[in-house]
Design an enzyme around this catalytic site. Structure first.
Site, short mmCIF file in Angstrom:
data_model
loop_
_atom_site.label_atom_id
_atom_site.label_comp_id
_atom_site.label_asym_id
_atom_site.label_seq_id
_atom_site.Cartn_x
_atom_site.Cartn_y
_atom_site.Cartn_z
N LYS A 45 -4.42 3.15 2.23
CA LYS A 45 -4.62 2.10 1.24
C LYS A 45 -4.83 2.70 -0.15
O LYS A 45 -5.40 3.77 -0.30
CB LYS A 45 -5.83 1.24 1.63
CG LYS A 45 -6.04 0.04 0.72
CD LYS A 45 -6.84 -1.03 1.42
CE LYS A 45 -7.05 -2.23 0.50
NZ LYS A 45 -5.80 -2.74 -0.06
N LEU A 73 -5.71 -4.59 -5.03
CA LEU A 73 -6.10 -3.19 -4.84
C LEU A 73 -7.55 -3.02 -4.42
O LEU A 73 -8.23 -2.06 -4.83
CB LEU A 73 -5.81 -2.36 -6.11
CG LEU A 73 -4.36 -2.31 -6.57
CD1 LEU A 73 -4.24 -1.49 -7.84
CD2 LEU A 73 -3.46 -1.74 -5.48
N CYS A 130 2.22 -2.25 -8.45
CA CYS A 130 1.48 -3.39 -7.88
C CYS A 130 1.52 -4.57 -8.84
O CYS A 130 1.08 -4.47 -9.98
CB CYS A 130 0.04 -3.00 -7.60
SG CYS A 130 -0.95 -4.37 -6.95
N LYS A 165 6.11 5.08 -6.32
CA LYS A 165 6.49 3.80 -5.72
C LYS A 165 7.09 2.88 -6.77
O LYS A 165 6.44 2.54 -7.77
CB LYS A 165 5.26 3.14 -5.07
CG LYS A 165 5.59 1.94 -4.19
CD LYS A 165 4.36 1.54 -3.38
CE LYS A 165 4.72 0.53 -2.30
NZ LYS A 165 3.56 0.23 -1.43
N ASN A 192 8.33 -1.93 -3.75
CA ASN A 192 7.09 -2.69 -3.66
C ASN A 192 7.45 -4.17 -3.56
O ASN A 192 8.62 -4.54 -3.47
CB ASN A 192 6.20 -2.40 -4.87
CG ASN A 192 4.72 -2.54 -4.55
OD1 ASN A 192 4.32 -3.40 -3.76
ND2 ASN A 192 3.89 -1.73 -5.18
#
Length: 309
Positions: A45, A73, A130, A165, A192
């Protein structure tokens, strides 16, 4: 011969199946179901320098073919990850990929410098994509220059290879991938989640408290396949592909597109055994398709010289 073994920068994988960051926690819950050592790796994570409590609830919503999440997050912070989670994972025979996040560049650098020292962390995954946080996250992943600068700064302090990412929520993902490669990234992970929204039929308001969330699951697989196909032809660093993978057939499709390994995300919520099941089914599928080793599938959709036996 291990037909599934994959060698990537910093990562010697017994197979190419990796639980994706954010869908597997730190592995504790899944270790109740099977020995995590059967996996190729684990993307733990996202870790930030300080603990984060995430976004307000509700922060998950189901959709046809997938789900929306706006977790934000949430994580226990670098100190807890270094002192508790990573030492716990040392009991398993597998390299760890640490997902690094932050609100500003200095946060990424601080986390990367420390977490890359952990003995079982063999690579970093820079989370610059994200879509569910107000600062940082996707802000770093939509501009080639900013993404490249962050990659370079993290590479300067990291003791292990750095994978970045990529966000699908961009106009030109190839441009960003090439900028990151030129900045020194050792590999890419993609994609993502796609930014999405659901509305409540009674209130006409967004179901998620964050209003928008990241769409994952089978619905995004065609987008992920297309982007891996495009990026893999433009860069010379390996790609760990992800986005809607549920079966061994999905894995081969990502390899055909150009991936060198894959990450399984949302499917873990549906079936906690999905990763070991895929690992078990891959050899028979390779036989059916006429391949001796899974590496023969890599880039087959665009490599003219790639032929099965």
């Amino acid at each position: 011969m291990n037909r599934l073994q994959v060698e990537l920068p910093g990562l010697s994988l017994k197979n190419p199946i990796i639980p994706a960051s954010g869908c597997f926690g730190f592995g504790r819950e899944y270790a109740q179901f099977y020995d995590l050592s059967v996996l190729g790796s684990i993307m733990i994570k996202a870790t930030t320098e300080q603990p984060r409590y995430g976004n307000p609830t509700p922060r998950v919503a189901e959709t046809p073919g997938g789900m929306l999440n706006a977790i934000g997050l949430q994580n226990p912070g670098l100190e807890k990850v270094m002192n508790s989670e990573l030492p716990w994972l040392e009991q398993f025979d597998l390299p760890i990929i640490a997902n690094v996040a932050g609100s500003q560049a200095e946060d990424y650098v601080a986390v990367a410098k420390e977490i890359s020292k952990a003995p079982n962390v063999h690579a970093l995954e820079l989370n610059i994509s994200c879509p569910n946080v107000k600062t940082g996250g996707i802000a770093f992943g939509t501009n080639p220059e900013i993404a490249a600068d962050l990659t370079k700064r993290v590479k300067e302090v990291s003791e292990v290879p750095v994978y970045v990412k990529l966000s699908p929520n961009v106009a030109n993902i190839v441009e960003i991938a090439k900028a990151i490669e030129n900045a020194g990234a050792d590999g890419l992970t993609m994609i993502n989640t796609l930014l999405g929204m659901r509305l409540d039929l009674k209130t006409a308001k967004p179901i998620l408290a964050n209003r928008t969330g990241g769409l994952s699951g089978p619905a995004i697989k065609p987008v992920a396949i297309r982007m891996v196909h495009e990026v893999s032809q433009a860069v010379n660093i390996p790609i760990i592909g992800m986005g809607g993978i549920e079966t061994a057939e999905d894995v081969i499709e990502f390899f055909y597109a150009g991936a060198s390994a894959v990450a399984v995300g949302t499917a873990n919520f549906i079936d906690p055994f999905v990763c070991p099941t895929i690992i078990e089914e891959l050899p028979a599928l390779l036989d059916e398709l006429g391949f001796d080793h899974i590496s023969e599938c890599q880039g087959r959709s665009w490599k003219q010289t790639c032929h099965s036996r």
